[in-house]
Scaffold this active site. Structure first.
Site, PDB file in Angstrom:
ATOM      1  N   SER A 115     -34.175  14.401  20.612  1.00  0.00           N
ATOM      2  CA  SER A 115     -34.822  14.722  19.334  1.00  0.00           C
ATOM      3  C   SER A 115     -35.644  13.585  18.739  1.00  0.00           C
ATOM      4  CB  SER A 115     -33.735  15.123  18.327  1.00  0.00           C
ATOM      5  OG  SER A 115     -32.753  14.097  18.224  1.00  0.00           O
ATOM      6  N   GLU A 116     -35.781  12.472  19.451  1.00  0.00           N
ATOM      7  CA  GLU A 116     -36.341  11.259  18.856  1.00  0.00           C
ATOM      8  C   GLU A 116     -37.741  11.447  18.263  1.00  0.00           C
ATOM      9  OE1 GLU A 116     -33.153   9.747  21.643  1.00  0.00           O
ATOM     10  OE2 GLU A 116     -34.608  11.369  21.626  1.00  0.00           O
ATOM     11  N   VAL A 117     -38.624  12.163  18.964  1.00  0.00           N
ATOM     12  CA  VAL A 117     -40.003  12.250  18.469  1.00  0.00           C
ATOM     13  C   VAL A 117     -40.106  12.997  17.149  1.00  0.00           C
ATOM     14  CG1 VAL A 117     -41.111  11.984  20.721  1.00  0.00           C
ATOM     15  CG2 VAL A 117     -40.473  14.274  19.939  1.00  0.00           C
TER      16      VAL A 117
ATOM     17  N   LEU B 216     -38.383  12.328  14.700  1.00  0.00           N
ATOM     18  CA  LEU B 216     -38.183  11.274  13.699  1.00  0.00           C
ATOM     19  C   LEU B 216     -39.225  10.170  13.810  1.00  0.00           C
ATOM     20  CD1 LEU B 216     -34.306  10.890  14.038  1.00  0.00           C
ATOM     21  CD2 LEU B 216     -35.571  12.387  12.498  1.00  0.00           C
TER      22      LEU B 216
END
Length: 247
Positions: free
Chosen positions: A122-124, A126
C-alpha cells in the site's frame, strides 16, 4: 522448533523501532541455538502484520533525512537477519498482511497463509515506496507481479499470492496449524548442516550468470558436503537402511 510471535494484536501487529529490535534479537539468538531445527514466524490476533505503526510513522514524519536513513537501516537489518538465518524459517500467515508485513513474509523461506488472508503493498497510496522490503518481495513474487502491485496498491487474495508465487501454500483457517506442522515435520527430518548449506546455495545461485566459476563453485560445494560429518552419516544411514544420527 521455535516460534517467534508478533504480539501487538491491538495494533494489528504493526512494527515500530522496539518491535524491530526485538524481532532482530530473537532471530540472532535462534540462529545460534543448536537445538532449534526450524523457526516459525507467527502472529496473534486477526492480522498478521499491517506494516509500520502509525505512531512510529508520525514520529518519522519529523525526522531529518539522516534520522530516516538510520531508521530504515534498522528495518533492513531485521529483514536481512530473518533472510540469512541459518535455520529454515516458515511464515504462518493467519491474517491480513500489508506493506512492511509483506517484507517479513518474503524474508522467510516458506510461507503458508490462511485462505481468507489479503495482501497489499500500500506504500504508494501514502506517497512512499516499498524500498526496504523490495529485494525480498521481488524475489518472492517476481518482477512482473511486483510491477503491478507496487504501482496499483491493490489488495489481492491468498489465492492470487499463491498463483504469483509469493506464498507456497494456502490452508483453511482451521487447518493452518496442521499445514505448518507438516512442513516443520519435514524440515526436522533433514540434516541441519545440509539445510543450512542448501539455504546458502539458493541465495548464491539465484539469478547468478552461468559461468565457469559458478560451475566450479557448485562442484566444490557438493564435495564439501559429501566429506562433512553429516554428509557421511546421511549416506551411510541410507545404505545401511537405518535412521541418521541427527534424528
Amino acid at each position: 522448533m521455535a516460534t517467534v510471535t508478533l504480539n501487538r494484536p491491538d495494533m494489528r501487529n504493526a512494527f515500530n523501532e522496539t518491535a524491530i529490535g526485538e524481532i532482530t534479537g530473537a532471530f540472532r539468538a535462534l540462529d545460534h541455538a543448536q537445538e532449534v531445527r526450524a523457526v516459525v514466524l507467527a502472529a496473534n490476533g486477526p492480522a498478521f502484520c499491517a506494516g509500520a505503526d502509525l505512531n512510529w510513522m508520525k514520529k518519522m514524519a519529523g525526522y531529518t533525512r539522516d534520522e530516516n536513513l538510520a531508521d530504515a537501516a534498522q528495518l533492513a537489518e531485521m529483514l536481512r537477519t530473518i533472510h540469512t538465518c541459518s535455520k529454515p524459517v516458515v511464515a504462518r500467515v493467519q491474517g491480513d498482511c500489508y506493506a512492511g508485513g509483506m517484507g517479513l513474509v518474503a524474508a522467510c523461506d516458506i510461507a503458508i497463509a490462511a485462505e481468507t488472508v489479503n495482501f497489499c503493498l500500500s506504500e504508494v497510496k501514502l506517497g512512499l515506496i516499498p524500498a526496504t522490503i523490495s529485494p525480498y518481495v521481488i524475489r518472492a513474487m517476481g518482477e512482473n507481479a511486483a510491477r503491478r502491485y507496487f504501482l496499483t496498491a491493490e489488495r489481492f487474495s491468498a489465492q492470487e499470492a499463491l498463483r504469483i508465487g509469493f506464498i507456497h501454500q494456502t490452508a483453511a483457517a482451521g487447518a493452518l496449524d496442521a499445514a505448518v506442522a507438516d512442513i516443520v515435520r519435514a524440515l526436522s527430518a533433514n540434516s541441519p548442516h545440509a539445510m543450512r548449506e542448501a539455504k546458502r546455495l539458493v541465495r548464491d545461485m539465484a539469478g547468478a550468470p552461468l559461468t565457469a566459476d559458478l560451475i566450479a563453485d557448485t562442484a566444490e560445494r557438493i564435495a564439501d558436503i559429501r566429506s562433512s560429518d553429516e554428509g557421511k552419516e546421511g549416506v551411510a544411514a541410507f545404505l545401511e537402511k537405518r535412521k541418521p544420527g541427527w534424528l
